[in-house]
Design an enzyme around this catalytic site. Structure first.
Site, PDB file in Angstrom:
ATOM      1  N   TRP A 174      -8.520   6.789  -0.433  1.00 35.23           N
ATOM      2  CA  TRP A 174      -8.040   5.671   0.377  1.00 35.23           C
ATOM      3  C   TRP A 174      -8.979   5.506   1.578  1.00 35.23           C
ATOM      4  O   TRP A 174      -9.320   6.482   2.251  1.00 35.23           O
ATOM      5  CB  TRP A 174      -6.598   5.932   0.836  1.00 35.23           C
ATOM      6  N   ASP A 221       0.725 -11.360   6.088  1.00 36.35           N
ATOM      7  CA  ASP A 221       0.744 -10.102   5.330  1.00 36.35           C
ATOM      8  C   ASP A 221       2.155  -9.530   5.276  1.00 36.35           C
ATOM      9  O   ASP A 221       3.150 -10.229   5.518  1.00 36.35           O
ATOM     10  CB  ASP A 221      -0.281  -9.125   5.957  1.00 36.35           C
ATOM     11  N   ASP A 222       2.235  -8.253   4.989  1.00 36.34           N
ATOM     12  CA  ASP A 222       3.483  -7.527   4.802  1.00 36.34           C
ATOM     13  C   ASP A 222       4.470  -7.756   5.970  1.00 36.34           C
ATOM     14  O   ASP A 222       4.056  -7.824   7.125  1.00 36.34           O
ATOM     15  CB  ASP A 222       3.117  -6.034   4.735  1.00 36.34           C
ATOM     16  N   ARG A 234       4.879   6.381   0.097  1.00 36.58           N
ATOM     17  CA  ARG A 234       5.064   5.284   1.052  1.00 36.58           C
ATOM     18  C   ARG A 234       6.499   4.748   0.987  1.00 36.58           C
ATOM     19  O   ARG A 234       6.727   3.557   1.055  1.00 36.58           O
ATOM     20  CB  ARG A 234       4.054   4.152   0.808  1.00 36.58           C
ATOM     21  N   LYS A 240      -1.891 -12.578  -1.768  1.00 39.29           N
ATOM     22  CA  LYS A 240      -2.514 -11.244  -1.792  1.00 39.29           C
ATOM     23  C   LYS A 240      -1.549 -10.336  -2.542  1.00 39.29           C
ATOM     24  O   LYS A 240      -0.427 -10.120  -2.084  1.00 39.29           O
ATOM     25  CB  LYS A 240      -2.736 -10.763  -0.357  1.00 39.29           C
ATOM     26  N   TRP A 241      -1.964  -9.853  -3.705  1.00 38.19           N
ATOM     27  CA  TRP A 241      -1.094  -9.062  -4.585  1.00 38.19           C
ATOM     28  C   TRP A 241      -1.415  -7.597  -4.375  1.00 38.19           C
ATOM     29  O   TRP A 241      -2.447  -7.111  -4.818  1.00 38.19           O
ATOM     30  CB  TRP A 241      -1.339  -9.476  -6.035  1.00 38.19           C
ATOM     31  N   ASP A 242      -0.521  -6.883  -3.720  1.00 40.18           N
ATOM     32  CA  ASP A 242      -0.797  -5.499  -3.329  1.00 40.18           C
ATOM     33  C   ASP A 242      -0.132  -4.508  -4.282  1.00 40.18           C
ATOM     34  O   ASP A 242       0.761  -4.865  -5.074  1.00 40.18           O
ATOM     35  CB  ASP A 242      -0.282  -5.287  -1.891  1.00 40.18           C
ATOM     36  N   ASN A 250       0.710  -0.275  -3.684  1.00 40.56           N
ATOM     37  CA  ASN A 250       0.444   0.789  -2.721  1.00 40.56           C
ATOM     38  C   ASN A 250       0.835   2.203  -3.129  1.00 40.56           C
ATOM     39  O   ASN A 250       0.933   3.076  -2.281  1.00 40.56           O
ATOM     40  CB  ASN A 250       1.111   0.447  -1.387  1.00 40.56           C
ATOM     41  N   CYS A 261      -5.290  -6.333  -4.400  1.00 45.50           N
ATOM     42  CA  CYS A 261      -5.323  -5.319  -3.354  1.00 45.50           C
ATOM     43  C   CYS A 261      -4.553  -4.121  -3.883  1.00 45.50           C
ATOM     44  O   CYS A 261      -3.588  -4.284  -4.624  1.00 45.50           O
ATOM     45  CB  CYS A 261      -4.647  -5.883  -2.099  1.00 45.50           C
ATOM     46  N   ASP A 319      -9.052  -0.601   2.958  1.00 41.18           N
ATOM     47  CA  ASP A 319      -8.298  -0.720   4.210  1.00 41.18           C
ATOM     48  C   ASP A 319      -9.149  -0.286   5.388  1.00 41.18           C
ATOM     49  O   ASP A 319      -8.744  -0.461   6.542  1.00 41.18           O
ATOM     50  CB  ASP A 319      -7.026   0.133   4.150  1.00 41.18           C
TER      51      ASP A 319
HETATM   52  C1  GLA Z   1      -1.929  -2.104   2.071  1.00 40.56           C
HETATM   53  C2  GLA Z   1      -3.035  -3.134   2.112  1.00 40.56           C
HETATM   54  C3  GLA Z   1      -3.175  -3.650   3.529  1.00 40.56           C
HETATM   55  C4  GLA Z   1      -1.870  -4.262   3.994  1.00 40.56           C
HETATM   56  C5  GLA Z   1      -0.766  -3.224   3.864  1.00 40.56           C
HETATM   57  C6  GLA Z   1       0.581  -3.837   4.135  1.00 40.56           C
HETATM   58  O1  GLA Z   1      -2.275  -0.947   2.742  1.00 40.56           O
HETATM   59  O2  GLA Z   1      -4.231  -2.585   1.646  1.00 40.56           O
HETATM   60  O3  GLA Z   1      -4.207  -4.616   3.583  1.00 40.56           O
HETATM   61  O4  GLA Z   1      -1.591  -5.389   3.235  1.00 40.56           O
HETATM   62  O5  GLA Z   1      -0.715  -2.651   2.563  1.00 40.56           O
HETATM   63  O6  GLA Z   1       1.610  -2.937   4.001  1.00 40.56           O
END
Ligand code: GLA
Length: 733
Positions: free
Chosen positions: A203, A370-371, A447, A480-482, A484, A530, A552
């Site tokens: 990461w 974003d989030d 997370r 933006k499709w994340d 994590n 993402c 990130d």
């Molecule tokens: C991940 C993404 C970041 C951001 C966060 C939001 O870490 O890589 O760019 O969008 O999630 O929780």
């Protein structure tokens, strides 16, 4: 026709503009691999596969109870290796029969050659028009298990690239299980002077370049995280020891797959090597009922005798033109501002609008929220899965905010992490069984979230409906499709015990289906992939999203290494790169805004900071950067990348350039990582036309291409640590 079949010696010759690949059916019906490399004449080349290294200990093939001399599968180069019948090297294919045995042996049956390239059902793949590519299908059969194997090869006419995949069909009346099915297998005759190259990471440290001599035994990279992962990219290359950025033999392999993969090179005691790339066999098993078939993902192979740079430029062109698709493939992407590092979870509609307002004054073209905009999401502990707008934060709803943002001339984008569910969420309380899990075992948490079972149609329907509701409620241009966290305790209620080892792959197929559905419903949507930064930066994603959030880590100096490694096979137009605040949130490094801009311009450019906090002077710089990016957009995104100084060379400097295809324009970026009084401030440029004269916009000096490439560009400025400069050249002849 770039694929020829010679019926006299049963040889297939697959040519691109600069490479040849030769397969031959030997007299016993086995597919032999004769050659892969620079273009050669139409000779059969079977002598290359005449094994000198016979040993009576190696099993020979018997036919009609007679031993065949001089043919041993463990010493000859096999086109698609199988398990348990005398080839002791790693195998591409292993089929477990109902009787519990797994020896597998395939022989040629028939073939087809045709113009163009077939799509791969339900999976991402490169595509080509009929006049761009030619395809060969070779069908083989295992006469005992009745597994029918079709090997697909496509060669591109104007690129040194070919693609491969395999389909295995059960033509018997009994169940069989596929234990291994790799997408490509290439046997090299002599790999003793070759290096193994791969991209490893973690990461915020994605795609570090590593190169080491190939040694006897297996060297491999793999993922079993359910995604292609930060740890290893599904890319390897074999390069001759003397191959540099510009010269020498390089073979690159990349898998169009976003799940568990294996990429390995295995050198045998005599110096031959086998490369395999495909789905990771660890934890994989696929059951085939009679009549069923399995489709392995696509592998891309690129050969270059112009070093690593040549290999990368071929990958870039192929991915830009024959993998990315849809409206955004060749359309200028908007310069965006993302609020993540500006606000994290702490925002409301006024804060976002303030950022948007400043953005519009500076020439930024899209606001990405974003989030944190949905459910009860005020930290990363809750609400994933509850994809409805949090009206405490966005008073008046999403529609109103988007209208206001659109009203000042900006597009609007939004963040989702569809594949996940927080333990603390309405979705998890209602459907705990939708999370991936195995009976009786506690689920690992990462997370504070679990992974939804994408193999389930009801889960996908739910997600599609949620995204659709949001999409239809406002004018959303971008998602933006994340993703994590990785997959653990992998099991699915969709299949029985005998199919649980299919779930990793079924998950990936489910994900593809949902992405396809979304893009079909919203063809104008710009999707950015993402995965905690760049944890799924792979070719499969580029089929759906032409850009991917690279890391990130937004520190410009760290990004030099991350983006350099990423450029091995992925084009600049895919590299999500943003200017962030200073000191940097990940490293606390202080670097000039100018350098943060220059480094982010080697990608799909944007900002990730609170624009309202910039000084007037900084705002002027941002404005100028946006203008500059627009001005140089074509050469950056459609030009050819030449890496000039590697950030790993002596860790003091880094430089790269883009040259337009017609060689009339070039853009050079130079960054100082650690200044030194002894630095020689000359860079030898690459890829220019030696006979043209070029005007440098920044210095006003005119120099010819050969001077710039042989004597070099003199860097006049004295640059401090983390400083940088950009030089733009235009041909004047
Ligand atoms: C991940 C993404 C970041 C951001 C966060 C939001 O870490 O890589 O760019 O969008 O999630 O929780």
């Amino acid at each position: 026709m770039s694929i020829k079949f010679n019926p006299e010696n049963l040889t297939f010759k697959l040519d691109t503009c600069s490479t040849s690949y030769v397969i031959q059916v030997n007299r016993y019906g086995y597919l032999m691999h004769n050659y892969y490399g620079a273009l050669v004449s139409d000779d059969a080349l079977e002598y290359l596969n005449f094994a000198q290294r016979h040993s009576s200990h190696f099993p020979r093939v018997e036919m009609e109870n007679k031993e065949i001399p001089f043919f041993s599968k463990s010493v000859h180069r096999m086109e698609y290796s199988t398990n348990g019948c005398g080839d002791f090297r790693a195998s591409a294919l292993s089929i477990l029969r109902e009787n519990g045995t797994a020896d597998t042996d395939i022989k040629y049956v028939s073939h087809k050659i045709y113009a163009g390239k077939p799509a791969i059902e339900g999976q991402p793949a490169t595509y080509a028009a009929d006049d761009e590519a030619t395809t060969l299908e070779i069908t083989c059969i295992d006469s005992v298990s009745l597994a029918e194997v079709t090997l697909f090869y496509t060669v591109f006419e104007n690129l040194a690239a070919m693609t491969r995949h395999a389909i295995v069909k059960n033509t018997s009346d009994k169940v069989m299980n596929i234990q291994r099915v790799l997408s490509a297998c290439v046997d090299f005759h002599d790999a003793r002077d070759m290096d193994f190259i791969h991209l490893y990471g973690s990461w915020s440290k994605e795609r570090r370049f590593e190169r080491m001599p190939l040694i006897h035994g297996a060297q491999s990279v793999a993922s079993k995280m359910g995604c292609s992962s930060h740890m290893h990219n599904p890319f390897i290359a074999l390069a001759s020891h003397d191959a540099t950025e510009d010269f020498g033999d390089v073979y690159g392999f990349n898998l169009v797959y976003t799940g568990n993969f294996l990429a390995s090179a295995d050198m045998d005691p005599d110096g031959g090597a086998r490369v395999l790339i495909g789905i990771n066999p660890e934890g994989f098993n696929w059951r085939l009922e009679p009549g069923e078939y399995f489709v392995a993902p696509e592998a891309v192979m690129v050969y270059s005798n112009a070093g690593l740079g040549g290999m990368s430029r071929t990958f870039h062109k192929l991915y830009r033109n024959n993998l990315c698709r849809g409206e955004w493939k060749n359309k200028r992407r908007p310069i965006l501002v993302n609020n993540w590092e500006a606000t994290y979870f702490n925002f409301d509609e006024e804060k976002l609008f303030d950022i948007a307002k400043t953005a519009s004054e500076l020439g930024i073209e899209m606001l990405v929220m974003d989030d944190g905009w949905f459910g009860d999401r005020n930290s990363d502990r809750s609400a994933l899965g509850d994809w409805f707008v949090n009206e405490e934060k966005l008073k008046g709803g999403l529609g109103k905010l988007v209208e206001r943002v659109n009203g000042i001339g900006l597009k609007f984008g939004i963040w989702f992490e569809p594949e996940m569910v927080s333990r603390d969420s309405e979705l998890f309380r209602a459907h705990p069984d939708w999370a991936i899990q195995t009976p009786g075992r506690p689920m690992s948490i990462a997370r504070h979230q679990y992974v939804l079972d994408m193999a389930r149609a009801d889960v996908r329907d739910y997600l599609f409906d949620c995204i659709k509701k949001v999409m239809d409620s406002a004018n959303i241009a971008y998602i933006k499709w994340d993703f994590n966290r990785s997959l653990t305790e992998v099991g699915s209620a969709t299949v029985g015990a005998e199919r649980q080892s299919e779930v990793f792959h079924r998950y990936v197929l489910g994900l593809y289906e949902l992405l396809e559905r979304l893009l079909t419903a919203y063809p104008h949507l710009l999707l950015e992939g993402c995965a905690s930064g760049g944890g799924r930066f792979d070719p499969a994603w580029l089929y759906y999203s032409p850009q991917f959030w690279t890391s990130d880590d937004t520190d410009a100096i760290e990004r030099l290494e991350i983006q350099y490694g990423t450029s091995m096979c992925y084009p600049t137009s895919a590299v999500g790169a943003h200017v962030s605040a200073c000191p940097n949130h990940q490293t606390a490094r202080i670097s000039p805004l100018k350098t943060r801009g220059n480094v982010a311009m080697a990608g799909t450019f944007g900002y990730e900071l609170d624009l309202t906090k910039l000084t007037d002077e900084e705002k002027e710089i941002v404005k100028a950067q946006c203008d500059e990016y627009r001005k140089y957009y074509d050469v950056i995104n459609y030009g050819e990348l030449y890496r000039l100084i590697s950030p790993w060379k002596d860790r003091t400097r880094c430089a790269w350039s883009y040259v337009s295809e017609d060689k009339r324009e070039a853009l050079v970026t130079y960054v100082v990582m650690r200044s030194s009084i002894y630095d020689l401030h000359y860079i030898r440029l690459k890829g220019l036309d030696p006979e043209k004269r070029y005007l440098c916009e920044q210095t006003g000096v005119v120099l010819s291409g050969d001077t710039l490439m042989n004597a070099g560009l003199c860097l006049h400025e004295r640059l401090r640590d983390f400083d940088s400069s950009v030089y733009h050249f235009t041909a004047i002849d």
